[in-house]
Motif scaffolding. Structure first.
Motif, PDB file in Angstrom:
ATOM      1  N   GLN A 259      19.510  63.765  39.277  1.00 26.89           N
ATOM      2  CA  GLN A 259      19.295  64.483  40.526  1.00 26.89           C
ATOM      3  C   GLN A 259      20.011  63.857  41.725  1.00 26.89           C
ATOM      4  OE1 GLN A 259      14.760  65.705  39.859  1.00 26.89           O
ATOM      5  NE2 GLN A 259      15.620  66.647  41.678  1.00 26.89           N
ATOM      6  N   LEU A 260      20.190  62.540  41.722  1.00 26.19           N
ATOM      7  CA  LEU A 260      20.903  61.915  42.834  1.00 26.19           C
ATOM      8  C   LEU A 260      22.408  61.933  42.608  1.00 26.19           C
ATOM      9  CD1 LEU A 260      18.522  59.010  43.836  1.00 26.19           C
ATOM     10  CD2 LEU A 260      18.528  61.415  44.508  1.00 26.19           C
ATOM     11  N   TYR A 261      22.831  61.899  41.352  1.00 25.31           N
ATOM     12  CA  TYR A 261      24.249  62.167  41.098  1.00 25.31           C
ATOM     13  C   TYR A 261      24.610  63.543  41.652  1.00 25.31           C
ATOM     14  CZ  TYR A 261      28.463  63.832  39.035  1.00 25.31           C
ATOM     15  OH  TYR A 261      29.708  64.397  38.901  1.00 25.31           O
ATOM     16  N   ASN A 262      23.776  64.530  41.365  1.00 28.47           N
ATOM     17  CA  ASN A 262      24.058  65.907  41.775  1.00 28.47           C
ATOM     18  C   ASN A 262      24.242  66.042  43.287  1.00 28.47           C
ATOM     19  OD1 ASN A 262      23.815  66.821  39.132  1.00 28.47           O
ATOM     20  ND2 ASN A 262      21.678  67.427  39.363  1.00 28.47           N
ATOM     21  N   SER A 263      23.376  65.375  44.057  1.00 30.00           N
ATOM     22  CA  SER A 263      23.326  65.613  45.501  1.00 30.00           C
ATOM     23  C   SER A 263      24.023  64.554  46.339  1.00 30.00           C
ATOM     24  CB  SER A 263      21.863  65.707  45.963  1.00 30.00           C
ATOM     25  OG  SER A 263      21.162  64.521  45.608  1.00 30.00           O
ATOM     26  N   MET A 264      24.175  63.328  45.811  1.00 26.32           N
ATOM     27  CA  MET A 264      24.666  62.231  46.636  1.00 26.32           C
ATOM     28  C   MET A 264      25.947  61.574  46.115  1.00 26.32           C
ATOM     29  SD  MET A 264      21.001  60.506  47.740  1.00 26.32           S
ATOM     30  CE  MET A 264      21.743  59.355  48.896  1.00 26.32           C
ATOM     31  N   ILE A 265      26.426  61.988  44.923  1.00 23.71           N
ATOM     32  CA  ILE A 265      27.700  61.514  44.387  1.00 23.71           C
ATOM     33  C   ILE A 265      28.652  62.682  44.151  1.00 23.71           C
ATOM     34  CG2 ILE A 265      28.844  60.356  42.455  1.00 23.71           C
ATOM     35  CD1 ILE A 265      27.334  58.457  44.311  1.00 23.71           C
ATOM     36  N   HIS A 266      28.191  63.707  43.438  1.00 25.67           N
ATOM     37  CA  HIS A 266      29.068  64.832  43.094  1.00 25.67           C
ATOM     38  C   HIS A 266      29.767  65.435  44.309  1.00 25.67           C
ATOM     39  CE1 HIS A 266      30.488  67.942  40.337  1.00 25.67           C
ATOM     40  NE2 HIS A 266      30.282  68.803  41.320  1.00 25.67           N
ATOM     41  N   PRO A 267      29.108  65.604  45.465  1.00 27.73           N
ATOM     42  CA  PRO A 267      29.809  66.201  46.607  1.00 27.73           C
ATOM     43  C   PRO A 267      31.046  65.434  47.050  1.00 27.73           C
ATOM     44  CG  PRO A 267      27.443  66.203  46.991  1.00 27.73           C
ATOM     45  CD  PRO A 267      27.676  65.366  45.768  1.00 27.73           C
ATOM     46  N   PHE A 268      31.127  64.143  46.748  1.00 33.30           N
ATOM     47  CA  PHE A 268      32.275  63.346  47.159  1.00 33.30           C
ATOM     48  C   PHE A 268      33.414  63.391  46.147  1.00 33.30           C
ATOM     49  CE2 PHE A 268      28.709  61.081  49.303  1.00 33.30           C
ATOM     50  CZ  PHE A 268      29.128  61.275  50.607  1.00 33.30           C
ATOM     51  N   THR A 269      33.192  63.964  44.965  1.00 29.18           N
ATOM     52  CA  THR A 269      34.170  63.827  43.881  1.00 29.18           C
ATOM     53  C   THR A 269      35.394  64.715  44.049  1.00 29.18           C
ATOM     54  OG1 THR A 269      32.916  65.396  42.497  1.00 29.18           O
ATOM     55  CG2 THR A 269      32.455  63.036  42.205  1.00 29.18           C
ATOM     56  N   ARG A 270      35.450  65.522  45.103  1.00 32.15           N
ATOM     57  CA  ARG A 270      36.695  66.200  45.465  1.00 32.15           C
ATOM     58  C   ARG A 270      37.541  65.328  46.391  1.00 32.15           C
ATOM     59  NH1 ARG A 270      37.455  71.710  45.000  1.00 32.15           N
ATOM     60  NH2 ARG A 270      35.703  72.941  44.219  1.00 32.15           N
ATOM     61  N   MET A 271      36.968  64.264  46.885  1.00 32.98           N
ATOM     62  CA  MET A 271      37.623  63.405  47.875  1.00 32.98           C
ATOM     63  C   MET A 271      38.319  62.246  47.161  1.00 32.98           C
ATOM     64  SD  MET A 271      35.742  61.608  51.109  1.00 32.98           S
ATOM     65  CE  MET A 271      36.674  60.953  52.485  1.00 32.98           C
ATOM     66  N   VAL A 272      39.578  62.016  47.462  1.00 32.93           N
ATOM     67  CA  VAL A 272      40.325  60.928  46.834  1.00 32.93           C
ATOM     68  C   VAL A 272      39.832  59.600  47.403  1.00 32.93           C
ATOM     69  CG1 VAL A 272      42.607  59.964  46.377  1.00 32.93           C
ATOM     70  CG2 VAL A 272      42.311  62.452  46.534  1.00 32.93           C
ATOM     71  N   ILE A 273      39.514  58.668  46.518  1.00 31.89           N
ATOM     72  CA  ILE A 273      38.959  57.383  46.931  1.00 31.89           C
ATOM     73  C   ILE A 273      39.736  56.243  46.281  1.00 31.89           C
ATOM     74  CG2 ILE A 273      36.641  58.347  47.247  1.00 31.89           C
ATOM     75  CD1 ILE A 273      35.869  56.941  44.582  1.00 31.89           C
ATOM     76  N   THR A 274      39.496  55.028  46.802  1.00 34.58           N
ATOM     77  CA  THR A 274      40.013  53.826  46.154  1.00 34.58           C
ATOM     78  C   THR A 274      39.091  53.379  45.034  1.00 34.58           C
ATOM     79  OG1 THR A 274      41.186  53.021  48.101  1.00 34.58           O
ATOM     80  CG2 THR A 274      40.542  51.377  46.479  1.00 34.58           C
ATOM     81  N   GLY A 275      37.785  53.251  45.326  1.00 38.20           N
ATOM     82  CA  GLY A 275      36.867  52.736  44.320  1.00 38.20           C
ATOM     83  C   GLY A 275      35.432  52.792  44.800  1.00 38.20           C
ATOM     84  N   ALA A 276      34.560  52.088  44.066  1.00 33.32           N
ATOM     85  CA  ALA A 276      33.125  52.120  44.347  1.00 33.32           C
ATOM     86  C   ALA A 276      32.535  50.733  44.182  1.00 33.32           C
ATOM     87  CB  ALA A 276      32.419  53.099  43.408  1.00 33.32           C
ATOM     88  N   ILE A 277      31.481  50.464  44.957  1.00 30.36           N
ATOM     89  CA  ILE A 277      30.665  49.270  44.731  1.00 30.36           C
ATOM     90  C   ILE A 277      29.224  49.714  44.531  1.00 30.36           C
ATOM     91  CG2 ILE A 277      32.207  47.677  45.911  1.00 30.36           C
ATOM     92  CD1 ILE A 277      30.323  47.763  48.334  1.00 30.36           C
ATOM     93  N   TRP A 278      28.448  48.898  43.809  1.00 27.60           N
ATOM     94  CA  TRP A 278      27.156  49.315  43.262  1.00 27.60           C
ATOM     95  C   TRP A 278      26.184  48.142  43.317  1.00 27.60           C
ATOM     96  CZ3 TRP A 278      24.589  53.498  41.621  1.00 27.60           C
ATOM     97  CH2 TRP A 278      23.643  53.417  40.603  1.00 27.60           C
ATOM     98  N   TYR A 279      24.965  48.401  43.823  1.00 28.90           N
ATOM     99  CA  TYR A 279      23.932  47.360  43.859  1.00 28.90           C
ATOM    100  C   TYR A 279      22.638  48.038  43.432  1.00 28.90           C
ATOM    101  CZ  TYR A 279      21.736  43.008  45.649  1.00 28.90           C
ATOM    102  OH  TYR A 279      21.072  41.813  45.785  1.00 28.90           O
TER     103      TYR A 279
END
Length: 515
Positions: A259-279
């Motif tokens: 549910q959080l992938y759907n609403s808080m990650i997926h919307p950004f996946t059209r945007m070109v990025i360098t990378g991600a950090i995770w905690y």
């Protein structure tokens, strides 16, 4: 300029009922677009089959809005892939579309920079704000020196299906400064995200950095994984309660996988990025703990695949992914619990990254950053940012910097089991800060009982090796296993046993070996 802005606002109001031309909601003034060699993508909504024109840095781009509706309002998506841009700006982005009455409507983004864009995600230790970290007042005041580090924070919203846009925004794109970095507790200006970003900004000769914080305290990793990743790991748990871990204003809520992938990650996946950090990881210390290695690996894999696919291959399919090993919890220093295992599984059961299991992954060790008053949320986030930024600079940006701390390269047990020699690599020499933290077990397979592990203190040190003295109870017996820093809170603040001798802020990470 004021007249022009009023005219644009009036134009938008006039066509609202007809499918207004607009950017996707995270394309805003002050944002950062991904720099060369990658090509940034800008997209939004407008009338169906309309000619859309975008201008940026004296270049003109044209596209046609898709014929199929993109949302319930009947709007269609327009998308423009920009040329690679080496100049940092600032630039103005202007987009126009004709409307039915023959006029043209125009929208604009102002003060846009080109740089590197990083996603910062996880649970409460990523969500924790700069204002709650040590030296916050000084850090917030000094933020005025980093106007090319830009911040954006997604709101805590969930969805049962993937969304194309964010459901809500907490912090619009903001220029780095005291007001944007000094925001309210647990709401925006993630401390780990900010420290990481401003440190790589400095190390990259003040390259603009865009930091997108999208995290939610008390959340398990399953909530951030797309369904195929869960399936690959055989994870079928559905309802997942949030865990407060001492967060202020905690909202009790039960969520479902993805549910959080759907609403808080997926919307950004059209945007070109360098990378991600995770905690993240605290919420999995006693839930699907033994599947964490698979879950983190598969989450990284599918995030990368989805981002690359949805940006037409413009986001690197092996983009860098950094994470923070779990810090501390129990204050007594005696509880083993699930934290040591999560730390181990975060490295895909190797003990350190980068390794051969998943490429372009880097980490910051944090098990020695104990903060009793902070509890499970240590306020030593500047140290976390330092360690994580050093690793990112080495692994992704290929800078010749020390970043990982000593790594165990070999372990040799004496023939009489009276001592163990440990040799380290990855540094030029080690510092032995104290002798504690090492344990052995000589009780065979029954060593799964934590009470059977006994201290084996370090007794001597050479440049890259130490010798452990085995307790009398294990001498002349077969040593089953060796482990290091295997506690929820294994040592006082910055008092682990082994550090790099040339960078005193780089500890050797936790370790376990079964012989």
């Amino acid at each position: 300029m004021a007249f022009r802005k009023v005219f644009l606002l009036l134009s938008l109001c006039i066509i609202t009922s007809h499918g207004a031309l607009r950017f996707a909601n995270y394309f805003q003034d002050n944002m950062v677009l991904q720099r060369a060699p990658q090509r940034a993508v800008v997209w939004g909504y407008g009338d169906t089959n309309a000619l859309t024109t975008l201008s940026l840095n004296n270049k003109i781009y044209h596209t046609i809005s898709r014929s199929e509706p993109a949302n319930k309002l009947g709007d269609s998506i327009w998308s423009v892939t920009l040329d690679p841009e080496t100049e940092e700006g600032p630039f103005e982005v202007i987009v126009t579309q004709p409307v039915a009455n023959g006029s043209v409507v125009s929208i604009a983004l102002n003060n846009v920079l080109y740089g590197d864009v990083w996603i910062c995600s996880g649970q409460s230790n990523m969500q924790m704000a700069v204002i709650d970290s040590f030296n916050a007042a000084t850090e917030i005041a000094n933020a005025v020196n980093y106007p090319k580090v830009r911040l954006f924070t997604a709101s805590l919203r969930d969805s049962g299906t993937p969304t194309e846009e964010l459901l809500q925004i907490t912090q619009n794109w903001s220029v780095g400064g005291p007001s944007s970095v000094g925001g309210p507790s647990y709401q925006y200006a993630s401390a780990t995200c900010w420290y990481f970003g401003r440190m790589i900004h400095t190390a990259l000769n003040n390259r603009p950095i865009g930091l997108i914080a999208s995290s939610w305290g008390g959340t398990a990793i399953e909530l951030w994984m797309p369904p195929p990743a869960l399936s690959d790991c055989g994870v079928f748990r559905q309802k997942i309660p949030l865990q407060p871990y001492g967060q202020p204003n905690f909202e009790e809520k039960v969520l479902r996988n993805s549910q959080l992938y759907n609403s808080m990650i997926h919307p950004f996946t059209r945007m070109v990025i360098t990378g991600a950090i995770w905690y993240q990881g605290e919420s999995n210390a006693y839930s699907n703990r033994d599947k964490y290695s698979c879950m983190q690996a598969k989450m990284i894999q599918y995030w990368r695949q989805i981002w690359s696919t949805r940006t037409g291959g413009l986001t690197d399919p092996n983009f860098p992914f950094g994470f923070v090993q779990l810090s501390t919890d129990d204050r007594s220093g005696t509880t083993v619990g699930g934290f040591p295992w999560i730390r181990w599984h975060q490295t895909f059961d190797v003990g350190y990254v980068p390794n051969s299991v998943v490429p372009n992954v880097f980490m910051a060790a944090a098990m020695d950053l104990r903060d009793d008053d902070g509890g499970i949320h240590p306020r030593t986030k500047e140290d976390v940012g330092y360690r994580l930024s050093r690793a990112g600079l080495a692994v992704w940006y290929k800078q010749n910097v020390e970043f990982l701390g000593p790594i165990v390269s070999s372990v040799a047990v004496a023939s009489d089991s009276a001592s163990i020699d440990i040799t380290y690599s990855n540094v030029t020499a080690i510092e032995l800060r104290n002798t504690a933290g090492f344990e052995v077990c000589c009780q065979g397979a029954s060593c799964s009982n934590d009470n059977l592990w006994v201290p084996a203190p370090a007794s001597s040190k050479n440049s890259l090796s130490i010798t452990l003295t085995i307790p009398d109870s294990c001498v002349s017996q077969k040593i089953y296993g060796l482990r290091y820093l295997w506690r929820e809170t294994p040592c006082p603040l910055k008092q682990a046993a082994v550090y790099s001798s040339t960078d005193s802020n780089l500890p050797s990470p936790p370790y376990i070996k079964i012989f």
